[in-house]
Design an enzyme around this catalytic site. Structure first.
Site, mmCIF file in Angstrom:
data_model
loop_
_atom_site.group_PDB
_atom_site.id
_atom_site.type_symbol
_atom_site.label_atom_id
_atom_site.label_comp_id
_atom_site.label_asym_id
_atom_site.label_seq_id
_atom_site.Cartn_x
_atom_site.Cartn_y
_atom_site.Cartn_z
ATOM 1 C CG PHE A 108 -2.062 -1.108 0.947
ATOM 2 C CD1 PHE A 108 -3.068 -0.931 0.005
ATOM 3 C CD2 PHE A 108 -2.055 -2.297 1.681
ATOM 4 C CE1 PHE A 108 -4.041 -1.912 -0.209
ATOM 5 C CE2 PHE A 108 -3.019 -3.278 1.471
ATOM 6 C CZ PHE A 108 -4.017 -3.079 0.525
ATOM 7 C CB SER A 109 0.627 4.511 1.694
ATOM 8 O OG SER A 109 -0.607 4.826 1.097
ATOM 9 C CB VAL A 110 5.294 0.876 2.190
ATOM 10 C CG1 VAL A 110 6.796 0.669 2.056
ATOM 11 C CG2 VAL A 110 4.887 0.766 3.664
ATOM 12 C CE LYS A 112 0.262 8.021 -0.720
ATOM 13 N NZ LYS A 112 -0.544 6.789 -0.678
#
Length: 382
Positions: A108-110, A112
């Site tokens: 998921f947002s890791v 980013k």
């Protein structure tokens, strides 16, 4: 690995992020959403499990601040994989019965934070300018919230946008965004555009860019497009050539793509916990010659402290800051964090990197987040 209590046919685009299906789908995202491969070295040999013996002395407070053993807390927090690295060497690991450590797990947002590191590499090669307007690379943002914003504001989540980050949304703007990424089933009566067109339709919110930290995932999907335009290559290839192979990743990673191949840089990557530990150790070692030392030092600089204080994630790290898609906790740590319990935790003083991959039933659980932070610090001896 234990058998899953359902058939593969039961897992669909409509339910893949919900329990119990997520315990399987989070390690098999490419069967659900079209994905591009991010090749690693492909020379890695599956590591033998080590276990938690090296952490047998760790005591921690789990949920509701109650005493807990590390194995009990990992189960209670719906962990799939844990890897602990000390001074560049894996000293402990743990896998849930249903999990396979050799399978890339969605982060998921890791994602980013990996996108941020890639940007640092491209900037060091003079392919990207953080000071430039976004429109230099993506002219299609004209008329949108991004038309008068800089690349640096994009990477610091300081864009004023008329968009709400609402992970449980079933009928509003965030759900439509999910459909544009290919993550949700399409609605025949209300079709969503492709991802780039969706992003370029977002209007400006109240206030000016740069005033406050406003965590909005479409920002990073646009950042992925910026990097592709700046370097003249697809996102998955850039990550492979500049970062994944460079760290010696033993397994291929993946990133989901929309209907026309635009990468979900904000949250679509999958990778093994061991390879993510290598990535975290790269940051701990101040870039290790792959990312510039100045770029890594800037993650700790707290330059955007005031914007963070005015922002919407202050409760997570009250004395923290945010830079290039990395969290600086205010207590000597850096973190990359994704929904449903994905973490990279870096504590240079103890030379420790921790990766926790999970299939938590809720996308965001503030009380559980704080318990996980306590666990990370206990492992680091803080």
């Amino acid at each position: 690995m234990a058998e899953i209590p359902f058939n593969r046919a039961d897992v669909t685009l409509a339910n893949w992020r919900t329990v119990p299906y997520s315990r399987w789908s989070f390690e098999h995202v490419s069967e659900i959403v079209p994905s591009a491969i991010i090749p690693g070295t492909r020379g890695g040999k599956a590591a033998e499990p080590i276990g938690l013996d090296a952490l047998s002395g760790v005591s921690l407070s789990g949920l509701e601040d109650a005493p807990s053993s590390l194995p009990d807390f990992l189960t209670e927090s719906e962990t799939d994989e844990l890897v602990v690295m000390k001074d560049g060497r894996v000293i402990a690991d743990w896998s849930a019965p249903h999990s396979d450590p050799s399978c890339p797990h969605i982060i998921f947002s890791v994602s980013k934070s990996l996108t941020g590191l890639l940007a640092g590499i491209l900037a060091d090669e003079d392919l990207l300018s953080f000071e430039s307007p976004i429109s230099r690379y993506v002219p299609e943002v004209a008329g949108s919230a991004y038309a008068d914003a800089t690349v640096q504001q994009l990477f610091d989540m300081e864009i004023s946008v008329d968009f709400v980050e609402s992970y449980l949304d079933t009928s509003g703007g965030f759900e439509r965004y999910r459909r544009s990424t290919g993550w949700n089933p399409e609605k025949p009566g209300d079709p969503a555009p492709d991802l780039k067109r969706f992003i370029c339709s977002i209007g400006k919110g109240g206030g000016s860019h740069g005033e406050r930290h406003a965590y909005r995932s479409p920002n990073t999907d646009l950042a992925g497009i910026v990097l592709e335009r700046a370097a003249g290559a697809r996102f998955a290839s850039l990550l492979s050539d500049h970062l994944w192979k460079a760290i010696g990743a033993g397994a291929d990673a993946m990133v989901t793509v929309d209907r026309i191949g635009t990468a979900r840089a904000a949250g679509g990557m999958s990778a093994t916990a061991r390879d993510l530990a290598l990535l975290g150790d790269l940051v701990r070692r101040r870039g290790a010659g792959i990312v510039s030392e100045d770029f890594i030092a800037d993650l700790w600089s707290r330059k955007r402290r005031e914007a963070w204080k005015n922002g919407d994630q202050l409760e997570l790290f009250p004395d923290g800051s945010y830079r290039n898609y990395w969290y600086e906790t205010g207590a000597g740590e850096l973190a990359a964090i994704g929904i449903h319990g994905q973490w990279i935790w870096i504590h240079p003083e103890s030379e420790t990197v921790i990766v926790k991959l999970s299939s938590q039933r809720l996308p965001v659980d503030p009380a559980l987040d704080q318990a996980i932070v306590r666990m990370m610090r206990a492992i680091c001896g803080v």
